[in-house]
Scaffold this active site. Structure first.
Site, PDB file in Angstrom:
ATOM      1  N   ASP A   1      30.272 -17.931  -8.983  1.00  0.00           N
ATOM      2  CA  ASP A   1      30.953 -16.402  -9.721  1.00  0.00           C
ATOM      3  C   ASP A   1      29.917 -15.542 -10.046  1.00  0.00           C
ATOM      4  OD1 ASP A   1      32.006 -13.791 -11.175  1.00  0.00           O
ATOM      5  OD2 ASP A   1      32.753 -15.988 -12.592  1.00  0.00           O
TER       6      ASP A   1
ATOM      7  N   LYS B   1      25.203  -5.916  -9.703  1.00  0.00           N
ATOM      8  CA  LYS B   1      26.609  -6.375  -8.923  1.00  0.00           C
ATOM      9  C   LYS B   1      27.261  -4.729  -8.920  1.00  0.00           C
ATOM     10  CE  LYS B   1      30.847  -8.248  -9.244  1.00  0.00           C
ATOM     11  NZ  LYS B   1      31.470  -9.377 -10.131  1.00  0.00           N
TER      12      LYS B   1
ATOM     13  N   GLU C   1      38.139 -12.475  -7.940  1.00  0.00           N
ATOM     14  CA  GLU C   1      38.046 -12.910  -9.516  1.00  0.00           C
ATOM     15  C   GLU C   1      39.716 -13.206 -10.143  1.00  0.00           C
ATOM     16  OE1 GLU C   1      34.377 -10.423 -10.681  1.00  0.00           O
ATOM     17  OE2 GLU C   1      34.099 -10.923  -9.631  1.00  0.00           O
TER      18      GLU C   1
ATOM     19  N   ASP D   1      41.088  -9.389 -16.423  1.00  0.00           N
ATOM     20  CA  ASP D   1      39.739  -9.909 -16.320  1.00  0.00           C
ATOM     21  C   ASP D   1      39.355  -8.113 -16.592  1.00  0.00           C
ATOM     22  OD1 ASP D   1      36.986 -10.306 -15.688  1.00  0.00           O
ATOM     23  OD2 ASP D   1      37.869 -11.388 -13.428  1.00  0.00           O
TER      24      ASP D   1
HETATM   25  N1  LIG Z   1      31.611 -11.905 -28.176  1.00  0.00           N
HETATM   26  C1  LIG Z   1      31.325 -10.623 -27.277  1.00  0.00           C
HETATM   27  N2  LIG Z   1      31.757 -10.169 -28.291  1.00  0.00           N
HETATM   28  C2  LIG Z   1      31.685  -8.706 -26.911  1.00  0.00           C
HETATM   29  N3  LIG Z   1      31.416  -8.830 -26.146  1.00  0.00           N
HETATM   30  C3  LIG Z   1      30.882  -9.627 -25.718  1.00  0.00           C
HETATM   31  C4  LIG Z   1      30.952 -11.016 -25.492  1.00  0.00           C
HETATM   32  N4  LIG Z   1      30.573 -12.227 -25.024  1.00  0.00           N
HETATM   33  C5  LIG Z   1      30.259 -11.188 -24.147  1.00  0.00           C
HETATM   34  N5  LIG Z   1      30.904  -9.768 -24.022  1.00  0.00           N
HETATM   35  C6  LIG Z   1      30.027  -8.322 -23.350  1.00  0.00           C
HETATM   36  O1  LIG Z   1      30.877  -9.816 -21.721  1.00  0.00           O
HETATM   37  C7  LIG Z   1      30.686  -8.994 -20.537  1.00  0.00           C
HETATM   38  C8  LIG Z   1      29.681  -9.921 -20.118  1.00  0.00           C
HETATM   39  O2  LIG Z   1      31.169 -10.419 -18.787  1.00  0.00           O
HETATM   40  P1  LIG Z   1      31.008 -11.740 -17.916  1.00  0.00           P
HETATM   41  O3  LIG Z   1      30.069 -12.528 -17.987  1.00  0.00           O
HETATM   42  O4  LIG Z   1      32.573 -12.489 -17.988  1.00  0.00           O
HETATM   43  O5  LIG Z   1      30.495 -10.315 -16.779  1.00  0.00           O
HETATM   44  P2  LIG Z   1      30.469 -10.952 -15.461  1.00  0.00           P
HETATM   45  O6  LIG Z   1      31.010 -11.998 -15.328  1.00  0.00           O
HETATM   46  O7  LIG Z   1      29.137 -11.216 -15.550  1.00  0.00           O
HETATM   47  O8  LIG Z   1      30.733  -8.985 -14.864  1.00  0.00           O
HETATM   48  P3  LIG Z   1      31.876  -9.385 -13.744  1.00  0.00           P
HETATM   49  O9  LIG Z   1      32.853 -10.101 -13.545  1.00  0.00           O
HETATM   50  O10 LIG Z   1      32.742  -7.420 -14.156  1.00  0.00           O
HETATM   51  O11 LIG Z   1      31.542  -8.808 -12.266  1.00  0.00           O
HETATM   52  C9  LIG Z   1      28.696  -8.637 -21.178  1.00  0.00           C
HETATM   53  O12 LIG Z   1      29.407  -7.093 -21.358  1.00  0.00           O
HETATM   54  C10 LIG Z   1      29.102  -9.299 -22.302  1.00  0.00           C
HETATM   55  O13 LIG Z   1      28.256  -7.752 -23.321  1.00  0.00           O
HETATM   56 MG   LIG Z   2      33.374 -12.048 -13.958  1.00  0.00          MG
END
Ligand SMILES: Nc1ncnc2c1ncn2[C@@H]1O[C@H](COP(=O)(O)OP(=O)(O)OP(=O)(O)O)[C@@H](O)[C@H]1O
Ligand SMILES: [Mg+2]
Ligand SMILES: [Zn+2]
Lengths: 629, 214
Positions: A27, A88, A188, A210
């Site tokens: 991922d 990304k 995803e 998502d």
């Molecule tokens: N406790 C929380 N409260 C609010 N937002 C959060 C919390 N924990 C994580 N996030 C937010 O979630 C986001 C990251 O989520 P995730 O890791 O699922 O994204 P990603 O998979 O890297 O991104 P994408 O799927 O869009 O490419 C960030 O914006 C982060 O600030």
């Molecule tokens: Mg993601």
């Protein structure tokens, strides 16, 4: 149909099964990336030496090797000009797609032509988002190799369902640079549904919502006896938790402006401010309010905000997601009451307002009991196992955004509409509009808007050599084919003369084959060697196939051969086997070609026998007919 | 797969001659998906959508049955099943899966199915915008519906109009079934055209309802 009598493909011998390598699921996230592996249908995320699951998608560049992960993210405050984050969002994107905070981009960019992928300047280096992503993938690959104690070269990589062709191609290129062969790009939300459905044995209609750091996807799927059928998908490839951060940062900045401080920030300060806003946002998930301090341009300011204030700032974004979700349901021809469950994926779904709104839209509490951070990687690992070890699940996905061609007046003619199941192919005929027109420009675009410039430009190519005809007489048949990765290829042909052109859709925002080769050459790691190794493996697979097919043919029709002819074939077979012991790709290919030549006559004899048998079959039946009359 | 005009010609031949297997180069029974000798996946046969699903051409089809066959066939031919195979087999599997998707799209949709059946029997429905104007009665009906849509002021008025049209489509389907059963292709062609109009109208009304709702 005869095909149903044949043994299931799963049961047909896979001649190379024992040589199959482990394949991982990745991922590659905007904020965090993960790598997982599945064995025996049990997926598991792989941890680093310190036991951490999430690898922050941050890369720091400096004099030495790039630093990936938490260490890079920590550098964001001390040396922001050396760190790339949220790249990304730039995959397959041009300059015009970048998002500024109060007029300052959180990236230093190189000027490039409008329709080209952006180049970032980080730590004194000029890099494409593809190269930076490749560094993240290398770090994941290294993590998996350390955890598994063996090389990892094959992967299923996930992409946002709403990623267009340019972004998908960029992702595949990044994996190539990192020395990973992409077995499949999986969307995803589909990966999440796979992990969820297999784990819970869920059946029926499900929605996957998502919201990650940078992208938003919503898919509606039907789950039934191991089939995961996407009915419709929608989203926004540039909407996520990052936007909440931006909104909060802008809010703080305007407060500073009111207090008299200059709102203009440097690139470095902008990155720092966004990191601060992100921390504030995450804290407001659990705390009702908080206070933050911004130091920039020598001016310190203090900012208080409560959850209600934050929710007011992000409400427009959240509304956009629920509207999209409703539209996707409508696209699938479904009412909300038909949805059996809503699966929440992505870190940004932790934001209370998001949970509330999604719950309200679907009229039920969303499901989030599989870790929303991990579920996508787990699904990718399951699919990687299914692809390499065989499996009984079936993923049927769709095209997220319509694919079309620009016609006269800049209008778009859709060739493959969105939500068409993939793989798909469609042909459309176009004609010339001037007398004697000998060439025709084809502009391939992706998107839902009516005018070409409002959509994403994927590629331009020219069909030449159209014979002189009156306007409207030529028949130019353009065929779009989308494969199981959601990648498009286009062929065009003038029907009356057969002038033909194939275009791998790559140009506009993609990297050319030359650029890729150069990057592969430059890459410090062994990507180039990996490439050679892969070509060698492919040559071996092909040689094995030829040997296997010939062996089967000899068993069934070997009696047709004279002793001398059989001897010649056996000599050629032995030669192929000898080359297979070695590592010389050219020698293998040459030996296979020689074997092909040595068996031409045998093939002819077999066909003759087949024809005779078939004709005899016809005659016997005709006789039988006569007797019955 | 782009539908080819030759797909139906092979049908009349009782025992088409075997083709050469691309892999072991021996004979493969015409239309067979796998080589009986070396088991390599062959390119998809050029056959009509019904035959691809092992169904005889007919308007009356159970959607559940079409789906069942679709999933079973995709399980067998989908590229995910051939990920580790040779490049040629991978290509063939994409072609098979593409052909299956295309066939499913037509067979599972009563309008496309009706039009396809007409096309198979050499009586294509008028497709172009210009030709659809032929039937004055149909034109009047469509105009009346458009007017009603234009006058519909709120979401519930549009919804009522949609429900009315859906009911009309239901009736068209019943009539189509009768027309095909009795071999009255002229009637079927007329009904299919009316169906096409209604479908377009439903799309328009749905868009409208979304706009009003927003
Ligand atoms: N406790 C929380 N409260 C609010 N937002 C959060 C919390 N924990 C994580 N996030 C937010 O979630 C986001 C990251 O989520 P995730 O890791 O699922 O994204 P990603 O998979 O890297 O991104 P994408 O799927 O869009 O490419 C960030 O914006 C982060 O600030
Ligand atoms: Mg993601
Ligand atoms: Zn064969």
């Amino acid at each position: 149909m005869q095909l149903l009598e044949i043994s299931e493909p799963g049961q047909t011998p896979l001649p190379h099964a024992e040589k199959r390598e482990l394949a991982v699921g990745i991922d590659l996230g905007t904020t965090n990336s993960l790598i997982a592996i599945s064995e025996g249908g049990k997926p598991e995320v792989l941890r680093d030496a310190d036991g951490r699951v999430l690898l922050p998608s941050a890369v720091a560049y400096g004099p030495g090797e790039p630093v990936v992960g938490q260490a890079a993210r920590d550098l964001l405050l001390a040396a922001p000009e050396r760190v790339a984050v949220s790249i990304k969002r730039l995959m397959g994107r041009g300059l015009g797609d970048l998002k500024a905070v109060a007029g300052t981009l959180p990236f230093q960019v190189e000027a490039v032509e409008a329709e080209r992928m952006v180049r970032l300047v980080v730590g004194g280096r000029k890099l494409t988002p593809v190269e930076i992503s490749a560094d993240i993938l290398r770090a994941l690959k290294a993590r998996a190799e350390a955890a598994l104690g063996r090389p990892v070269t094959q992967a299923v990589v996930t992409v946002p369902a709403y990623f267009d062709d340019a972004a998908r191609t960029a992702t595949r290129d990044a994996a190539r640079l990192a020395g990973l062969q992409v077995l499949r790009l999986v969307n995803e939300p589909t990966a999440a549904a796979l992990a969820y459905g297999l784990d819970r044995g869920a059946e029926g209609l499900y929605a996957v919502y998502d919201l990650g750091g940078g992208t938003f996807d919503v898919s509606v799927l039907r789950l039934e006896k191991g089939v995961f059928q996407v009915l419709a998908t929608g989203g926004d490839a540039a909407l996520g938790g990052d936007d909440f951060d931006h909104a909060l940062a802008e809010h703080f900045l305007s407060q500073r402006g009111e207090a008299g401080a200059s709102p203009a920030l440097s690139v470095a300060e902008t990155k720092q401010l966004l990191a601060l806003a992100r921390g504030a946002k995450e804290r407001l998930t659990t705390e009702p309010e908080g206070e933050w301090e911004i130091v920039a341009g020598g001016v310190t300011s203090r900012h208080r905000i409560g959850r209600a204030g934050f929710e007011a700032l992000i409400a427009p974004f959240v509304e956009r997601t629920t509207k999209t979700a409703a539209a996707v349901l409508a696209d699938a021809g479904l009412g909300i009451e038909e949805i059996k469950g809503v699966v929440l994926v992505g870190g940004a779904t932790r934001v209370p307002l998001v949970r509330r709104r999604v719950g309200e839209l679907f009229g039920r509490a969303p499901l989030g009991d599989i870790d929303p951070d991990q579920v996508v990687a787990l699904g990718a690992a399951l699919q990687a196992e299914a692809l390499t070890r065989g499996g009984d699940t079936l993923l049927l996905d769709v095209v997220p955004l319509s694919l079309g061609i620009e016609t006269m007046g800049g209008l778009v003619e859709k060739v493959i509409p969105r939500n068409t199941p993939i793989p798909a192919a469609r042909a459309q005929e176009f004609t010339t509009y001037r007398d004697g027109q000998s060439a025709m420009a084809v502009h391939v675009v992706q998107g839902e808007r009516e005018l070409a410039p409002q959509n994403r430009s994927l590629a331009r190519f020219e069909l030449r050599g159209i014979p002189p005809m009156t306007a409207g007489a030529a028949r130019i048949r353009v065929t779009f084919a989308v494969d199981a990765d959601g990648l498009l290829s286009v062929t065009a042909e003038e029907a009356t003369t057969g002038v033909r052109q194939t275009v791998e859709v790559k140009p506009s925002y993609g990297l050319s084959e030359d650029e890729m080769t150069e990057m592969l050459r430059q890459s410090m790691e062994h990507a180039a060697e990996d490439m050679t190794a892969r070509l060698l493996t492919e040559a071996k697979v092909e040689a094995e196939r030829v040997l296997f097919a010939l062996d089967a043919a000899l068993k069934s029709d070997g009696d047709l051969l004279s002793a001398a002819a059989r001897g010649d074939i056996e000599t050629a077979v032995a030669a192929v086997r000898r080359t297979l012991q070695g590592e010389d790709r050219d020698a293998i290919t040459a030996a296979v070609e020689a074997l092909d030549k040595a068996t031409v006559e045998f093939a002819g004899q077999r066909m003759d026998r087949g024809m005779q048998n078939a004709l005899r079959g016809v005659n016997i039946e005709r006789l039988a007919d006569r007797f019955e009359q | 797969m782009v539908e080819s005009g030759t797909s139906l010609e092979a049908k009349g031949v009782a025992h088409p001659l075997p083709q050469a297997c691309w892999s072991c180069r021996g004979p493969v029974a015409s239309g067979a998906a796998f080589c009986a000798t070396c088991r390599a996946l062959q390119p998809p046969a050029e056959i009509d959508h019904f035959r691809r699903f092992d169904l005889s051409p007919a308007f009356d089809l159970q959607r559940a049955e079409v789906e069942r066959r679709y999933f079973a066939l995709q399980r067998q031919f989908h590229p995910d099943r051939f990920a580790g195979k040779s490049a040629t087999e991978r290509l063939h599997s994409v072609q098979h899966a593409t052909a299956l998707n295309q066939a499913f799209g037509v067979l599972a949709d009563p309008l496309l199915r009706a039009e396809y059946l007409l096309q198979l029997s050499g009586r294509p429905v008028a497709g172009g915008e210009a030709e659809t104007v032929a039937d004055p009665e149909l034109l009047l009906e469509a105009m009346a519906l458009r007017e009603e849509l234009a006058e519909a002021e709120d979401a519930s008025a549009v919804a009522a109009l949609l429900a009315k049209t859906e009911a009309m489509i239901g009736e068209i389907e019943v009539a189509l079934s009768g027309a095909f059963a009795s071999g009255d292709l002229a009637a079927a062609a007329g009904l299919a055209l009316r169906f096409r109009y209604m479908r377009k109208f439903v799309e328009e009304a749905t868009r409208r309802r979304r706009q009003i709702g927003a």
